[in-house]
Write a protein that holds these residues in place. Structure first.
Motif, PDB file in Angstrom:
ATOM      1  N   ALA A   1      51.980  37.125  54.529  1.00 24.32           N
ATOM      2  CA  ALA A   1      52.832  37.878  53.900  1.00 24.32           C
ATOM      3  C   ALA A   1      54.554  36.642  54.404  1.00 24.32           C
ATOM      4  O   ALA A   1      53.945  36.375  55.724  1.00 24.32           O
ATOM      5  N   GLY A   2      54.828  37.127  52.986  1.00 24.95           N
ATOM      6  CA  GLY A   2      56.391  36.013  53.681  1.00 24.95           C
ATOM      7  C   GLY A   2      55.814  35.048  52.264  1.00 24.95           C
ATOM      8  O   GLY A   2      56.535  33.959  52.349  1.00 24.95           O
ATOM      9  N   GLY A   3      55.110  34.894  52.031  1.00 24.71           N
ATOM     10  CA  GLY A   3      54.005  33.589  51.424  1.00 24.71           C
ATOM     11  C   GLY A   3      54.787  33.693  49.815  1.00 24.71           C
ATOM     12  O   GLY A   3      55.501  34.716  49.243  1.00 24.71           O
ATOM     13  N   SER A   4      53.892  32.800  48.471  1.00 33.14           N
ATOM     14  CA  SER A   4      54.463  33.527  47.670  1.00 33.14           C
ATOM     15  C   SER A   4      52.901  32.791  46.795  1.00 33.14           C
ATOM     16  O   SER A   4      52.098  32.173  47.089  1.00 33.14           O
ATOM     17  N   LEU A   5      52.834  33.067  45.806  1.00 32.39           N
ATOM     18  CA  LEU A   5      51.865  32.681  44.844  1.00 32.39           C
ATOM     19  C   LEU A   5      52.045  32.760  43.389  1.00 32.39           C
ATOM     20  O   LEU A   5      53.675  33.577  42.628  1.00 32.39           O
ATOM     21  N   ARG A   6      52.007  32.585  42.001  1.00 34.60           N
ATOM     22  CA  ARG A   6      51.976  31.864  40.942  1.00 34.60           C
ATOM     23  C   ARG A   6      51.306  31.799  40.208  1.00 34.60           C
ATOM     24  O   ARG A   6      50.549  31.872  39.854  1.00 34.60           O
ATOM     25  N   LEU A   7      50.748  33.721  39.092  1.00 31.00           N
ATOM     26  CA  LEU A   7      49.747  33.612  38.522  1.00 31.00           C
ATOM     27  C   LEU A   7      50.291  33.016  36.792  1.00 31.00           C
ATOM     28  O   LEU A   7      51.061  33.462  36.467  1.00 31.00           O
ATOM     29  N   SER A   8      49.394  33.055  36.231  1.00 30.09           N
ATOM     30  CA  SER A   8      49.475  32.973  34.804  1.00 30.09           C
ATOM     31  C   SER A   8      47.905  33.374  33.808  1.00 30.09           C
ATOM     32  O   SER A   8      47.594  34.019  34.980  1.00 30.09           O
ATOM     33  N   CYS A   9      48.871  33.527  32.663  1.00 29.00           N
ATOM     34  CA  CYS A   9      48.478  34.304  31.789  1.00 29.00           C
ATOM     35  C   CYS A   9      47.885  33.447  30.809  1.00 29.00           C
ATOM     36  O   CYS A   9      48.920  33.639  30.043  1.00 29.00           O
ATOM     37  N   ALA A  10      46.757  32.861  30.788  1.00 29.35           N
ATOM     38  CA  ALA A  10      46.986  32.170  29.289  1.00 29.35           C
ATOM     39  C   ALA A  10      45.903  32.823  27.947  1.00 29.35           C
ATOM     40  O   ALA A  10      45.515  34.346  28.038  1.00 29.35           O
ATOM     41  N   ALA A  11      47.095  33.005  27.064  1.00 26.24           N
ATOM     42  CA  ALA A  11      46.361  33.996  25.778  1.00 26.24           C
ATOM     43  C   ALA A  11      45.796  33.263  24.251  1.00 26.24           C
ATOM     44  O   ALA A  11      45.440  32.012  24.362  1.00 26.24           O
ATOM     45  N   SER A  12      44.436  33.870  23.805  1.00 28.36           N
ATOM     46  CA  SER A  12      44.870  33.248  22.808  1.00 28.36           C
ATOM     47  C   SER A  12      43.629  33.873  21.893  1.00 28.36           C
ATOM     48  O   SER A  12      43.783  35.227  21.641  1.00 28.36           O
ATOM     49  N   GLY A  13      43.948  33.698  20.478  1.00 30.86           N
ATOM     50  CA  GLY A  13      43.798  35.207  19.077  1.00 30.86           C
ATOM     51  C   GLY A  13      45.025  34.663  18.718  1.00 30.86           C
ATOM     52  O   GLY A  13      45.400  33.757  17.957  1.00 30.86           O
ATOM     53  N   ARG A  14      45.237  36.148  18.131  1.00 33.48           N
ATOM     54  CA  ARG A  14      46.989  36.281  17.827  1.00 33.48           C
ATOM     55  C   ARG A  14      48.016  35.135  17.777  1.00 33.48           C
ATOM     56  O   ARG A  14      47.997  34.826  18.804  1.00 33.48           O
ATOM     57  N   THR A  15      48.748  35.522  17.098  1.00 26.36           N
ATOM     58  CA  THR A  15      50.573  34.710  17.724  1.00 26.36           C
ATOM     59  C   THR A  15      50.834  35.393  18.696  1.00 26.36           C
ATOM     60  O   THR A  15      51.722  35.864  18.692  1.00 26.36           O
ATOM     61  N   PHE A  16      50.897  34.376  19.678  1.00 24.28           N
ATOM     62  CA  PHE A  16      51.463  34.678  20.879  1.00 24.28           C
ATOM     63  C   PHE A  16      52.672  35.884  21.300  1.00 24.28           C
ATOM     64  O   PHE A  16      53.156  36.651  21.479  1.00 24.28           O
ATOM     65  N   SER A  17      53.068  34.531  20.821  1.00 28.72           N
ATOM     66  CA  SER A  17      55.330  34.599  20.003  1.00 28.72           C
ATOM     67  C   SER A  17      54.787  36.638  19.184  1.00 28.72           C
ATOM     68  O   SER A  17      56.671  36.344  19.707  1.00 28.72           O
ATOM     69  N   ASN A  18      54.164  36.927  18.535  1.00 27.54           N
ATOM     70  CA  ASN A  18      54.563  38.015  18.317  1.00 27.54           C
ATOM     71  C   ASN A  18      54.208  39.331  18.910  1.00 27.54           C
ATOM     72  O   ASN A  18      54.237  40.664  18.941  1.00 27.54           O
ATOM     73  N   TYR A  19      53.687  39.208  20.238  1.00 28.89           N
ATOM     74  CA  TYR A  19      53.960  40.112  21.355  1.00 28.89           C
ATOM     75  C   TYR A  19      54.695  40.081  22.947  1.00 28.89           C
ATOM     76  O   TYR A  19      54.884  38.589  23.214  1.00 28.89           O
TER      77      TYR A  19
END
Length: 125
Positions: A14-32
């Motif tokens: 409690a009080g700490g931090s985490l950084r989640l990442s999500c990598a995308a593949s397939g269609r053009t990422f910037s379209n979503y």
């Protein structure tokens, strides 16, 4: 099809931090638009944060405002969720998702067609 893979979950105090990442593949990422949702045991999956295609606009659940920050890097096909000041009630499986919707409708779970497998976040008191 868009394939999504989350990483970065784990155990935090409690009080700490985490950084989640999500990598995308397939269609053009910037379209979503991209969103983060979470699901605690025996609860419905709920909205946490979302960002528009360019990243210029972001939306947050009340529970996330002031503590979490969503961002994206379209050159890396990745969306992030920086979580600070974590609380035990943040414990859940966190999912990233991709949507073709616009504006504030990207806060709605039903507007997301593609989902990752999820990453567990556990916050101890």
């Amino acid at each position: 099809q868009v394939q999504l893979a989350e990483s970065g979950g784990g155990l935090a105090q409690a009080g700490g931090s985490l950084r989640l990442s999500c990598a995308a593949s397939g269609r053009t990422f910037s379209n979503y638009a991209m969103g983060w949702f979470r699901q605690a045991p025996e609860k419905e999956r709920e909205f946490v944060a979302a960002t528009t295609r360019s990243g210029a606009s972001t939306y947050y659940a009340d529970s996330a405002k002031g503590r979490f920050s969503i961002s994206r890097d379209n050159a890396k096909n990745t969306v992030y969720l920086q979580m600070n000041s974590l609380k035990p009630e943040d414990t859940a499986v966190y999912y990233c998702a991709a949507s073709r919707s616009f504006g504030q409708s990207i806060t709605l779970k039903s507007n997301y067609a593609y989902w990752g497998q999820g990453t567990q976040v556990t916050v101890s008191s």
